[in-house]
Design an enzyme around this catalytic site. Structure first.
Site, PDB file in Angstrom:
ATOM      1  N   PHE A 126       0.852  -1.187   0.000  1.00 14.89           N
ATOM      2  CA  PHE A 126       0.000   0.000   0.000  1.00 14.89           C
ATOM      3  C   PHE A 126       0.898   1.252   0.000  1.00 14.89           C
ATOM      4  O   PHE A 126       1.910   1.279   0.688  1.00 14.89           O
ATOM      5  CB  PHE A 126      -0.851  -0.057   1.266  1.00 14.89           C
ATOM      6  N   ASP A 205       1.921  -5.502   7.897  1.00 14.11           N
ATOM      7  CA  ASP A 205       0.734  -4.657   7.845  1.00 14.11           C
ATOM      8  C   ASP A 205      -0.457  -5.601   7.648  1.00 14.11           C
ATOM      9  O   ASP A 205      -0.568  -6.267   6.616  1.00 14.11           O
ATOM     10  CB  ASP A 205       0.843  -3.657   6.692  1.00 14.11           C
ATOM     11  N   LYS A 231     -11.663  -1.737   8.545  1.00 13.44           N
ATOM     12  CA  LYS A 231     -11.938  -2.589   7.387  1.00 13.44           C
ATOM     13  C   LYS A 231     -12.740  -3.801   7.868  1.00 13.44           C
ATOM     14  O   LYS A 231     -13.866  -3.646   8.300  1.00 13.44           O
ATOM     15  CB  LYS A 231     -10.617  -2.923   6.697  1.00 13.44           C
ATOM     16  N   ARG A 384     -12.668  -3.930  -7.547  1.00 17.11           N
ATOM     17  CA  ARG A 384     -12.297  -4.702  -6.364  1.00 17.11           C
ATOM     18  C   ARG A 384     -13.567  -5.047  -5.602  1.00 17.11           C
ATOM     19  O   ARG A 384     -14.299  -4.169  -5.160  1.00 17.11           O
ATOM     20  CB  ARG A 384     -11.347  -3.849  -5.527  1.00 17.11           C
TER      21      ARG A 384
HETATM   22  C1  LIG Z   1      -6.105   0.787   4.410  1.00 20.85           C
HETATM   23  C2  LIG Z   1      -4.645   0.565   4.562  1.00 20.85           C
HETATM   24  C3  LIG Z   1      -3.832   1.502   5.217  1.00 20.85           C
HETATM   25  C4  LIG Z   1      -4.413   2.817   5.695  1.00 20.85           C
HETATM   26  O1  LIG Z   1      -3.629   3.428   6.670  1.00 20.85           O
HETATM   27  P1  LIG Z   1      -4.254   4.624   7.532  1.00 20.85           P
HETATM   28  O2  LIG Z   1      -3.119   5.131   8.288  1.00 20.85           O
HETATM   29  O3  LIG Z   1      -5.368   4.057   8.328  1.00 20.85           O
HETATM   30  O4  LIG Z   1      -4.825   5.630   6.570  1.00 20.85           O
HETATM   31  C5  LIG Z   1      -2.500   1.194   5.397  1.00 20.85           C
HETATM   32  N1  LIG Z   1      -1.978   0.034   4.924  1.00 20.85           N
HETATM   33  C6  LIG Z   1      -2.738  -0.871   4.263  1.00 20.85           C
HETATM   34  C7  LIG Z   1      -2.126  -2.138   3.783  1.00 20.85           C
HETATM   35  C8  LIG Z   1      -4.090  -0.629   4.057  1.00 20.85           C
HETATM   36  O5  LIG Z   1      -4.828  -1.513   3.392  1.00 20.85           O
END
Ligand SMILES: *Cc1c(COP(=O)(O)O)cnc(C)c1O
Length: 424
Positions: A126, A205, A231, A384
């Site tokens: 991400f 993550d 999520k 998606r």
């Molecule tokens: C949704 C997501 C984020 C979002 O991070 P925030 O700090 O909550 O905005 C980070 N990493 C991954 C892999 C995600 O899917």
């Protein structure tokens, strides 16, 4: 009844988790929600819990609330989440956002691994994960570098490629357990072993796996992890994130943000920072109590349903969606952008088409007699489809596939603009 509908009805009838869909608000036939991997739906019990916190704690107890559960809310919730991600009760805490937690954890790992200067991530990660590492490296100094392991097909990462990128100079490897676009999911044990063999640390993550894919942080000896709770964990927009630090590492690591909530005794108001023992040292400031109160019932529901049962249903659902899409959508120019083997993917499926963005717009737009379908679009060409096994049915998946067939056959997407909204 059409054959596809017959099939989905049958699958829904034997779903052991069927009752959970009625525990969520807004079960509206005019809208089929397929984006629980981006923002989960609110459980009814959450709506009640937040009201209770406002009316019976904030309104009536005011500041006394801090001694009546607020102060420890992030740790108590961490204990509730721990078994869902295979961690011990003292290894998880809620605080800040995923982005901030990744920074705190990556920084602390780099300090512990002093002398080693390489950080590794992968091309499926991400963007925030990559930006956080780029910013960290900029502040650490120019001898540090980031290596991004490529993906051969844009869908999976080959572990041999990953192994080649992790050298003896690698301090840290930061990976998404489940990739946000393709849903490719790493084997946590294999990666943890590979990284440890080279003397590096692994930071996961878990944003796209927590609450839907079984995670075994302790058993795989994973060092560090962070993830979102809005999520599949259904904590609500902007819900606080969680972080995990393996127990035996906690005393050796230091947060880069010396906030008073990470101090050993915040209310002595001393002038010298002394990090708290254990995971609490990774807190920074005052916790968001209202948001934390929304999480408790949501997490309890996942524990009650059971992560193994959720995974089993989710694998059947992604399998059903992919095989249906192969039959109905591949002949119309779509391809599947997710791994074909169930154990290698999380709980969403990417369907690719050059007109993916406009197909998404057509799906979302309400039409008389046709429900609005809400998936999301991810660059460059992914529709998606997120499947939250707590509330998505096989019928939803059959219906969205048939709707895409119609949109493609009638070229309905041509009625929509290619201009993109701020949030896709
Ligand atoms: C949704 C997501 C984020 C979002 O991070 P925030 O700090 O909550 O905005 C980070 N990493 C991954 C892999 C995600 O899917």
């Amino acid at each position: 009844m059409k054959p596809l509908q017959k099939q989905t009805r049958k699958l829904d009838r034997v779903d052991p988790l069927w009752k959970y869909r009625y525990l969520f608000s807004f079960d509206d036939k005019s809208m089929i929600y397929l984006d629980g991997n981006s923002l989960g739906k609110p459980p009814n019990s959450t709506v009640r819990a937040v009201r209770q916190t406002v009316e019976h704690q904030w309104e009536s107890r005011l500041i006394r609330g801090w001694n009546e559960g607020w102060y420890d809310a992030g740790s108590v919730l961490g204990e509730t989440l721990a078994p869902i991600i295979g961690a011990g009760p003292n290894e998880v805490i809620f605080s800040d956002s995923t982005s901030v937690n990744l920074y705190k954890l990556a920084y602390s790992a780099m300090k512990l691994q002093r002398g080693k200067t390489r950080i590794v991530t992968d091309a499926l990660n991400f963007p925030t994960d990559i930006y956080i590492l780029q910013g960290l490296i900029k502040s650490l100094g120019e001898q540090y570098s980031l290596y991004i392991c490529p993906s051969r097909d844009g869908i999976e990462i080959d572990l041999n490629d990953l192994e080649r990128t992790v050298d003896d100079n690698t301090a840290l490897v930061l990976l998404s357990h489940t990739a946000f676009t393709s849903a490719f999911t790493y084997d946590m044990q294999e990666v943890s072993d590979l990284v440890h063999r080279k003397g590096a640390m692994i930071l996961w993550d878990l944003s796209h796996s927590a609450g839907v894919v079984p995670v075994e942080l302790s058993r795989t000896k994973s060092d560090l992890a962070a993830g979102c709770s809005y999520k599949y964990l259904n904590g609500g927009p902007g819900a606080p994130a969680f972080l995990y630090v393996r127990e035996d590492l906690q005393q050796q690591l230091e947060s880069p943000i010396w906030g008073w909530f990470g101090d050993s005794s915040p209310f002595t108001f001393s002038r010298e920072y002394q990090p708290a023992d254990g995971i609490r040292r990774f807190l920074a400031g005052t916790p968001p109590v209202l948001s934390l109160s929304a999480l408790q019932p949501a997490l309890e529901m996942i524990r009650e349903a059971g992560i193994e049962a959720l995974r089993e249903k989710s694998m059947k659902q992604t399998e059903f969606l992919i095989s249906t899409a192969e039959k109905l959508l591949l002949p119309l120019g779509c391809t599947i952008g997710s791994p074909r083997e169930a154990h290698k993917r999380g709980s969403h499926v990417s369907i690719r088409h050059p007109e993916a963005y406009r197909i998404c717009r057509a799906l979302i737009e309400p039409k008389p007699g046709i429900p609005a379908f809400i998936p999301d679009f991810r660059e460059p060409d992914n529709i998606r489809i997120g499947i939250a096994p707590l509330y998505n049915t096989f019928d939803h998946l059959g219906q969205v596939t048939e709707r895409i067939v119609k949109i493609l056959k009638r070229q309905e997407y041509k009625n929509h603009s290619t201009l993109k909204d701020g949030v896709t």
